[in-house]
Write a protein that holds these residues in place. Structure first.
Motif, PDB file in Angstrom:
ATOM      1  N   GLN A 116       0.833  -1.203   0.000  1.00  9.92           N
ATOM      2  CA  GLN A 116       0.000   0.000   0.000  1.00  9.92           C
ATOM      3  C   GLN A 116       0.864   1.247   0.000  1.00  9.92           C
ATOM      4  O   GLN A 116       1.938   1.274   0.586  1.00  9.92           O
ATOM      5  CB  GLN A 116      -0.925  -0.004   1.219  1.00  9.92           C
ATOM      6  N   PHE A 117       0.339   2.318  -0.644  1.00 11.79           N
ATOM      7  CA  PHE A 117       1.096   3.556  -0.786  1.00 11.79           C
ATOM      8  C   PHE A 117       0.466   4.734  -0.041  1.00 11.79           C
ATOM      9  O   PHE A 117       0.931   5.850  -0.177  1.00 11.79           O
ATOM     10  CB  PHE A 117       1.175   3.989  -2.263  1.00 11.79           C
ATOM     11  N   GLN A 118      -0.604   4.525   0.676  1.00  9.28           N
ATOM     12  CA  GLN A 118      -1.400   5.645   1.167  1.00  9.28           C
ATOM     13  C   GLN A 118      -0.612   6.630   2.029  1.00  9.28           C
ATOM     14  O   GLN A 118      -0.805   7.823   1.929  1.00  9.28           O
ATOM     15  CB  GLN A 118      -2.614   5.135   1.957  1.00  9.28           C
ATOM     16  N   SER A 119       0.255   6.161   2.876  1.00  8.29           N
ATOM     17  CA  SER A 119       1.061   7.076   3.680  1.00  8.29           C
ATOM     18  C   SER A 119       2.528   6.807   3.385  1.00  8.29           C
ATOM     19  O   SER A 119       2.996   7.050   2.288  1.00  8.29           O
ATOM     20  CB  SER A 119       0.741   6.881   5.167  1.00  8.29           C
ATOM     21  N   GLU A 120       3.239   6.291   4.346  1.00  8.79           N
ATOM     22  CA  GLU A 120       4.626   5.921   4.094  1.00  8.79           C
ATOM     23  C   GLU A 120       4.674   4.532   3.460  1.00  8.79           C
ATOM     24  O   GLU A 120       3.812   3.696   3.682  1.00  8.79           O
ATOM     25  CB  GLU A 120       5.415   5.910   5.408  1.00  8.79           C
TER      26      GLU A 120
END
Length: 414
Positions: A116-120
């Protein structure tokens, strides 16, 4: 499983949709007709009595972790949760997360992981691990290492020569679906308007010209056109309703000349899905052999190999503006020095929102080291590089898990 739900099921859901009697702000004066007061049951509202559109509005707001439980309530809820309208509502509400999904079939079984890329940037999370005995449907496991992957929302379709597997990232389930009409490998695949399109590829020296369309709701394949050129080893992408069939080789007695093969390896055929027409073909500048491609934010991104180096290109696929068809060379991916561009290395490109993920996989690390005579430490079987389409810079993401080899990759919304 019952056809309809009982009002006792998921009372918490209804409580979130109906006024709270203890909250004075949520109370609205209700004026009852005398006949209504005499018959209080006439105004009773249950989950089962809600029309589909209102029920979907409620269901679309639940956390992703609750979706598997919701599908077990009744057949009606299961049907609604599998509908494209449910996916559309969650997308509109901003409740879908985009993730890089990689799936691999090896002798020991089927493995998948999500990044996942949503935050870090975080490490990969293994989301599927199935033994080979569990996925051996009519000999399908043997062809899965050469499969392509395409995602429609949270569901990933692993399309191989003689079988199609559907993995639901919400439910964690794996199902067998209808196979392609023409058995093929090394083909192009893309998703347009909730349907899957495949072109090119074949078996042995036979390359098919049929372009097939798969309807997930009907679980049915059909031929929609014949390809402008027969390509083997091609790659697919889709932008603005156009199916791009990119690269590959021209195979056959009449097309054995190296010059013809070279033209195929650096060109694109464009199929307009709505009009069922082929548009003018385009060529990747600089020649080379296209080894990976994908679509992101209205563009097609192409990775080409020139024997000793890679070039990275962007094609404007937005037909509504004046820039359609324009090519631009971008910064090449920064591969480690120990990676050699030979037959042991495979590349995949996946568009994930405003980023392009380039996944590099070494086919067999032991064979590579043995042939090259190297015994270097730190040489990984795979790495993931991310290109930010906004600032034009590359960054390094977490490497693929060790059990994920020969991976087929896709972008999943879930």
């Amino acid at each position: 499983m019952s056809e309809s739900c009982n009002s006792r099921h998921f009372s918490w859901l209804m409580k979130s949709c109906l006024p709270n009697p203890s909250d004075a702000k949520s109370l609205v004066p209700i004026h009852h007709h005398s006949s209504t007061v005499a018959n209080p049951s006439a105004t009773a509202t249950t989950v089962a009595s809600l029309p589909d559109d209102l029920l979907l509005e409620c269901l679309s707001r639940v956390p992703s972790s609750s979706i598997p439980s919701l599908t077990a309530v009744c057949r009606r809820w299961s049907r609604l949760l599998l509908s494209p309208y449910f996916l559309h509502l969650r997308r509109r509400l901003g409740l879908l997360r985009h993730s890089l999904f990689a799936i691999s079939a090896v002798d020991s079984g089927l493995f998948a992981a999500v990044l996942q890329f949503q935050s870090e940037i975080v490490n990969w999370r293994v989301s599927l691990a199935v033994s080979s005995s569990s996925v051996c449907f009519d000999g399908s496991h043997g062809s899965l290492p050469h499969a392509r992957a395409a995602a429609i929302g949270p569901r990933v379709y692993v399309v191989s020569r003689n079988a199609v597997l559907r993995y639901d990232s919400w439910m964690g389930t794996l199902n067998l679906r209808s196979p392609m009409l023409f058995p093929r490998k090394k083909f192009a695949i893309a998703v347009i308007s909730g349907k899957i399109y495949v072109a090119g590829g074949g078996g042995g020296s036979e390359v098919t010209a049929a372009v097939e369309e798969y309807d997930p709701e009907k679980n049915r394949w059909e031929v929609v056109t014949q390809a402008a050129r027969k390509r083997y080893g091609c790659i697919g992408a889709a932008v603005d309703g156009v199916f791009y069939v990119i690269g590959g080789l021209k195979i056959g007695n009449e097309t054995s000349r190296a010059s013809a093969a070279h033209v195929y390896a650096s060109s694109m055929d464009l199929f307009d899905v709505e009009s069922r027409q082929w548009l003018r073909s385009r060529s990747v500048p600089g020649g080379g052999c296209v080894v990976a491609a994908c679509a992101a934010v209205g563009h097609v991104y192409v990775l080409s190999s020139h024997a000793v180096e890679l070039s990275f290109w962007r094609f404007d696929g937005r037909r509504g503006g004046g820039g359609f068809g324009e090519w631009r060379r971008l910064k090449s991916p920064p591969l480690p020095a120990q990676v050699r561009l030979d037959g042991t290395v495979r590349f995949s490109c996946v568009g994930v929102e405003d980023k392009v993920a380039v996944v590099q996989v070494v086919g067999c690390i032991d064979d590579l080291l043995r042939r090259s005579g190297r015994s270097e430490r730190g040489l990984r079987e795979s790495l993931v590089l991310l290109y930010d389409t906004a600032d034009g810079e590359w960054s390094r993401a977490a490497d693929l898990p060790e059990m994920i080899t020969r991976a087929a990759c896709a972008c999943v919304e879930w």
